[in-house]
Scaffold this active site. Structure first.
Site, mmCIF file in Angstrom:
data_model
loop_
_atom_site.group_PDB
_atom_site.id
_atom_site.type_symbol
_atom_site.label_atom_id
_atom_site.label_comp_id
_atom_site.label_asym_id
_atom_site.label_seq_id
_atom_site.Cartn_x
_atom_site.Cartn_y
_atom_site.Cartn_z
ATOM 1 N N GLY A 186 35.637 -60.185 -93.160
ATOM 2 C CA GLY A 186 35.240 -59.742 -91.617
ATOM 3 C C GLY A 186 35.512 -60.713 -90.567
ATOM 4 O O GLY A 186 35.893 -59.707 -89.658
ATOM 5 N N HIS A 248 37.344 -57.513 -82.331
ATOM 6 C CA HIS A 248 37.759 -59.073 -81.239
ATOM 7 C C HIS A 248 38.997 -59.916 -81.923
ATOM 8 O O HIS A 248 39.705 -60.093 -83.145
ATOM 9 C CB HIS A 248 36.478 -59.571 -83.267
ATOM 10 C CG HIS A 248 36.282 -61.473 -83.010
ATOM 11 N ND1 HIS A 248 36.465 -62.368 -83.276
ATOM 12 C CD2 HIS A 248 34.874 -61.546 -82.062
ATOM 13 C CE1 HIS A 248 36.352 -63.489 -82.852
ATOM 14 N NE2 HIS A 248 35.585 -63.310 -82.225
ATOM 15 N N GLU A 300 33.516 -59.881 -77.904
ATOM 16 C CA GLU A 300 35.077 -61.147 -77.648
ATOM 17 C C GLU A 300 36.556 -60.088 -77.902
ATOM 18 O O GLU A 300 36.789 -60.840 -78.511
ATOM 19 C CB GLU A 300 34.862 -62.036 -78.842
ATOM 20 C CG GLU A 300 33.208 -63.301 -78.164
ATOM 21 C CD GLU A 300 33.091 -64.079 -79.244
ATOM 22 O OE1 GLU A 300 33.926 -64.085 -80.881
ATOM 23 O OE2 GLU A 300 33.024 -65.152 -79.386
ATOM 24 N N CYS A 318 40.130 -70.139 -78.818
ATOM 25 C CA CYS A 318 40.442 -70.074 -79.714
ATOM 26 C C CYS A 318 41.858 -68.737 -79.819
ATOM 27 O O CYS A 318 42.933 -68.264 -81.278
ATOM 28 C CB CYS A 318 39.917 -69.474 -80.998
ATOM 29 S SG CYS A 318 38.690 -71.157 -81.447
ATOM 30 N N CYS A 384 33.830 -72.983 -82.343
ATOM 31 C CA CYS A 384 34.996 -73.432 -83.046
ATOM 32 C C CYS A 384 35.714 -73.278 -82.451
ATOM 33 O O CYS A 384 37.180 -74.276 -82.968
ATOM 34 C CB CYS A 384 35.491 -71.038 -83.081
ATOM 35 S SG CYS A 384 34.903 -70.653 -81.611
ATOM 36 N N CYS A 385 36.085 -73.534 -80.894
ATOM 37 C CA CYS A 385 37.037 -73.788 -80.001
ATOM 38 C C CYS A 385 37.215 -75.794 -80.042
ATOM 39 O O CYS A 385 38.160 -75.872 -79.694
ATOM 40 C CB CYS A 385 36.738 -73.216 -78.581
ATOM 41 S SG CYS A 385 36.645 -71.372 -78.300
#
Lengths: 629, 629
Positions: A186, A248, A300, A318, A384-385
């Protein structure tokens, strides 16, 4: 993440090994120092405090307490390890190495005997591996592990993570593929990571697995996701048939980076055609001025064509990184400057705003306008960033140069040493001295060369009105306009000095009239930097009331004590009184002006680089400034 | 929902009983016919198909299959029953009555012996009642039950739902209150419903419970909600201290409606002060031109001051309804036209766009711009809006008039009969004939009166440049400007004819320059209607490329065969070629124009009423039109 090796065959320009380019100071030298001293240790502490490390301990059968979600917590560890790898490549450090060893030990211990490794599934859903590929990020986490492993191996020769990765990749290859299970992740990421793992190990089955995952997309296996539908994870259409960047943004751009990697290794032209189509769609329709990507909070995601709001854009850090990774690969394939230009735009703007000057705080979302109240937090529940920022800053020098059979191309101007000796192509080393991005003067000194003739190509960025070049003080004849590489070919000698001067002055930029969100506004840029107004620099002026006369003359000034040192831009402008608009949103339009008149008074507005905003409190900010009527 | 009775004491103007105003034809007569013939039966079918009815069967111990979420499915049934009540008040109908009986039987059967009634908790969480007030909507559903019950009792005298409600309300009053449990609902609604239940039953403990829930807000019991924080459900600050409308728009506006209801019954001036402050904030800073509310998809929420995007606004249909309910209450309290003006703006625009012309399809989100691809679905997984639309259309006539001791006030112009006989105040009945909103001619004929002198107050809307009035053909002297009630006081006689003419021509409206999203644009309005451009009406023109000359003269035309009959507006405008902007998002700004020039050609643009958009396919639409440079 970023480093392609010489195995690639379908490229015009080639990358250099990790050790071939070192940043020696200047703008990025300072950023790397902050990254090394502040960010990477900060990340280590946060990975412990947030439970990422403990999740791995729990997976290994140790640890205490509860598993901490989200499902992709492992990937933060891997991205941080990748950052550490690049950092160690820049110079050994026992304390950082000890942190890395701690994390690597946890990763090694958590891996299961059959090679599987995902703490979330191991702890919470041990019997349900691979049951929700669309949402549960097992393959995404695997990809980040592989990237970290390749980086660590290239940086230090350390094989521990590479061995973990090979075992896991072999396990994945045993589950998925023709004649085995169908499916695709995904969240794309493993595609580019498998190509990198193939490059580092030479195992072609990893390349085959990447191809398999790319080919599986758009075959309707994932279905929709909540209110977003299948386009959220780019499963609405096969990769080769896509004609718009959709859904996304990070998923879309990791996917395009991976697909371009596949092209680099396979030469499958149907992939490249699709990538060129998507790149055109992205840059012609769905890109903020900062080269941030993703117009919508919802999902997003990319928005409609020309849907590019300033205040409620997403522009995830990201996504800027992912775009940069994709542009680097497209640059290698095509050898065209537009990709290096866009890489630079993301690097200095949409990406770099993601981290505070002190390296301790991070933006996930990077708006081009704030009405106040926005600051960088120290970390995120979905983090994540921050480690993604760390890994890019640590390896940023690598994007500076490429080689071809008879030339060296300089794409980004960093104070650095570049050494092509040992690579296929010209055998040379040279030093780059520059205060870029603050001015356009770049001095290149040949430190070593074998006397053979080769071509030095210097990027004259698209934003630049023109450049001059001299060699050993003697002007090189020719017109060097922005948007083309300026080339000098000769048998270089040790000590040769090439001086490049890129004209750099504040300039105004207009938006396509189809962009409703910034109609009637202009932006200030200077060199590669997008500028913004911050309320803190404008005494007692509401940024909602300012306008600028596009014909007025701007000035600039170096301010060493401001924001770690920046060039500010002074802009003649105006501030309006609310007048009859006080407390009223809508009024009858006057004729002929079309709007009730306002009283204005002249002011001088001060703009600072966008990347440096929100380092002095949560005041208002805007990139796009209304033009005076 | 809407109908206040004479128990209120702290109001300047009083509502009339449900039976006192009937819509006799015209614009709203047609809407009510569609609502009766199409929407209400459609709703009945959808409540069966979506599982709402079956949920109640499951709660009663019958039914088959699984419980269908979301948690507030019962409230859709109650809102639909409220719509049916108002519809039956407009005239009995055995088929609709049979549908109502089916639903009422289910509700009665589902109620537990102790009075509790919430199918979600009864079926899925029987042991966990009242454990998640912030998120689980038990009190919200109760409120909609109470509203339906009050409406049904007023409409038909049917006491079945009222008895269910009293038992449930008594149960709730046994759980919550001083000395009992603390708490407030995450989604306000029960506050206004309890006040209505008090009005209908005379039970003061329901008023006390409403006060309790309002006073509990902002005491930190709810905490935050996901990424949104406590302001999402207006729990960040006590009601009396709030100074901005914040968070989820429907929650905010149901709350303010309920608080204003509390003021109406208690006269607590601290509540009214807060409501006036919030109303000012909402209308001065956070309202779309359509009187739609909620700038953000994220949290379905109000945004920053002046954050009013056209494309990605939320403007939930329910929020327009909630705003209308609040404005009605403020109108009663204050007797000031601004509230009736805003009610009208929501009614004809932000609300009415929520339903298709055929009554079978519904918008949840009501943008002011579409780049294409948006159409009304037939129903929603979260189906709060469709039955909310039905109940408002069925009762719309009630908002037409109020009475005071010596006068009748006409606020909305509908073809209708108004009968004040039996109410406290002037004893009269009169007929209203009008084609409003298509023109501003209103004829009022006195059908009955007792010969006493009373004042007829006619709203001359704020949008209207001026009005003329005649009685029995003789002009009433005076200047009747927009924004004030025009009053005529005399001893009316049967047969007296009052003719009101409101000047109505297409007009252009400008946005406050602080609204970044629509800078440099203007909107077309005519009477109470906001207009829009739909792509289907502009041959071969991309709505991204149009502009209008604000000095140009517009014309209008009645088109009986278009969109159930509308007045269209023709606007001289221009369409631009992309030219050098083709495939480019940003270019150096020219001097002095500040933007690269475009070639334009003149066109005539056709605008249609905003409420009627998206009835001819999913083409592009825009309310705000750029001005020609």
């Amino acid at each position: 993440m970023h480093v392609l090796t010489k195995t690639s065959t379908h490229n015009r320009w080639r990358t250099l090994p990790l050790s071939s380019i070192s940043v020696t100071g200047g703008f990025w030298g300072h950023k790397q120092a902050v990254n090394h001293q502040a960010s990477i240790p900060h990340g280590f502490r946060k990975l412990e405090a947030s439970g990422n490390f403990n999740n791995l301990r729990l997976a290994a059968g140790g640890g205490v307490g509860e598993y901490k979600t989200p499902v992709f917590m492992d990937s933060d560890v891997y991205k941080w390890l990748e950052a550490v790898a690049y950092d160690l490549a820049n110079g050994p450090d026992p304390e950082i190495q000890a942190m890395a060893d701690t994390a690597i030990d946890l990763v090694e211990a958590a891996q299961m005997d059959d090679g599987y490794l995902n703490s979330y599934y191991q702890v919470l859903k041990p019997d349900r591996r691979w049951t929700d590929l669309a949402h549960d990020h097992e393959l995404y986490c695997a990809g980040h592990l592989f990237e970290a492993a390749v980086a660590m191996h290239r940086a230090t020769g350390d094989e521990r993570l590479l061995n973990v990765s090979r075992r896991f990749a072999d396990h994945v290859a045993g589950v998925f593929g023709p004649g085995k299970r169908d499916g695709a992740p995904g969240h794309p990421e493993i595609e580019l990571a498998l190509v990198e793992l193939y490059r580092e190990t030479g195992e072609r089955r990893y390349l085959g697995l990447a191809t398999f995952f790319v080919d599986q997309r758009g075959t309707g296996q994932m279905g929709g996701y909540g209110r977003w539908g299948a386009s959220y994870h780019q499963d609405h259409v096969p990769v080769r048939d896509a004609d718009t960047v959709t859904g996304h943004a990070v998923r879309q751009l990791y996917l395009t980076a991976g697909v371009t990697d596949l092209y680099l290794e396979t030469g499958d032209a149907t992939l490249l055609t699709a990538m060129e189509r998507l790149w055109h769609d992205m840059t012609a329709h769905r890109m903020h001025l900062t080269a941030g990507f993703g117009a919508r909070f919802t999902g997003e995601s990319f928005g409609d064509a020309y849907e590019l709001p300033s205040d409620r854009c997403y522009c995830e850090t990201c996504a800027a990184i992912a775009a940069l990774m994709w542009n680097w690969r497209m640059l290698l394939v095509k050898g065209e400057m537009q990709y290096a230009d866009l890489l630079e735009r993301s690097l200095y703007n949409g990406f770099l705003s993601g981290v505070s000057l002190d390296g301790h705080r991070y933006f996930y979302v990077n708006p081009l306008q704030s009405r106040g109240g926005i600051e960088r937090p120290e970390w995120y529940g979905c983090a994540c960033c921050p480690p993604n920022v760390m890994r890019l800053i640590a390896v940023v020098g690598h994007y500076a140069a490429t080689v071809s059979d008879d030339g060296v191309q300089l794409h980004q101007y960093l104070a650095s040493k570049v050494d092509t000796r040992g690579a296929t192509g010209p055998q040379a080393s040279f030093s780059v001295e520059t205060d870029y991005p603050w001015n356009g003067d770049v001095r290149i000194t040949i430190d070593d060369t074998d006397g053979a003739e080769w071509e030095l190509a210097l990027r004259v960025p698209g934003w630049c009105p023109g450049a001059t070049i001299s060699v050993n003080g003697e002007a090189v004849e020719g017109q060097f306009l922005g948007g083309a590489y300026a080339t000098v070919k000769r048998a270089w000698q040790v000590g040769d000095l090439i001086e490049l001067h890129l004209a750099m002055a504040p300039r105004l930029t207009a938006p396509n009239p189809r962009i409703d969100a910034v109609r009637g506004s202009i932006a200030v840029e200077r060199g590669p930097l997008v500028y913004c107004l911050e309320a803190v620099d404008q005494a007692d002026i509401d940024l909602l009331d300012v306008s600028v006369d596009p014909g007025a003359k701007m000035t600039d000034a170096w301010q060493a004590d401001l924001l770690d040192g920046v060039v500010t831009v002074q802009i003649p402008g105006n501030v309006a009184e609310q007048g009859e608009w006080e407390g009223v949103l809508y009024l009858p339009a006057g004729v002929p002006a079309g709007t009730p008149a306002q009283t204005t008074r002249p002011v001088t507005l001060t703009a600072v680089p966008y990347y440096a905003w929100a380092n002095r409190g949560p005041g208002a900010m805007r990139v796009w400034i209304p033009k005076k009527d």
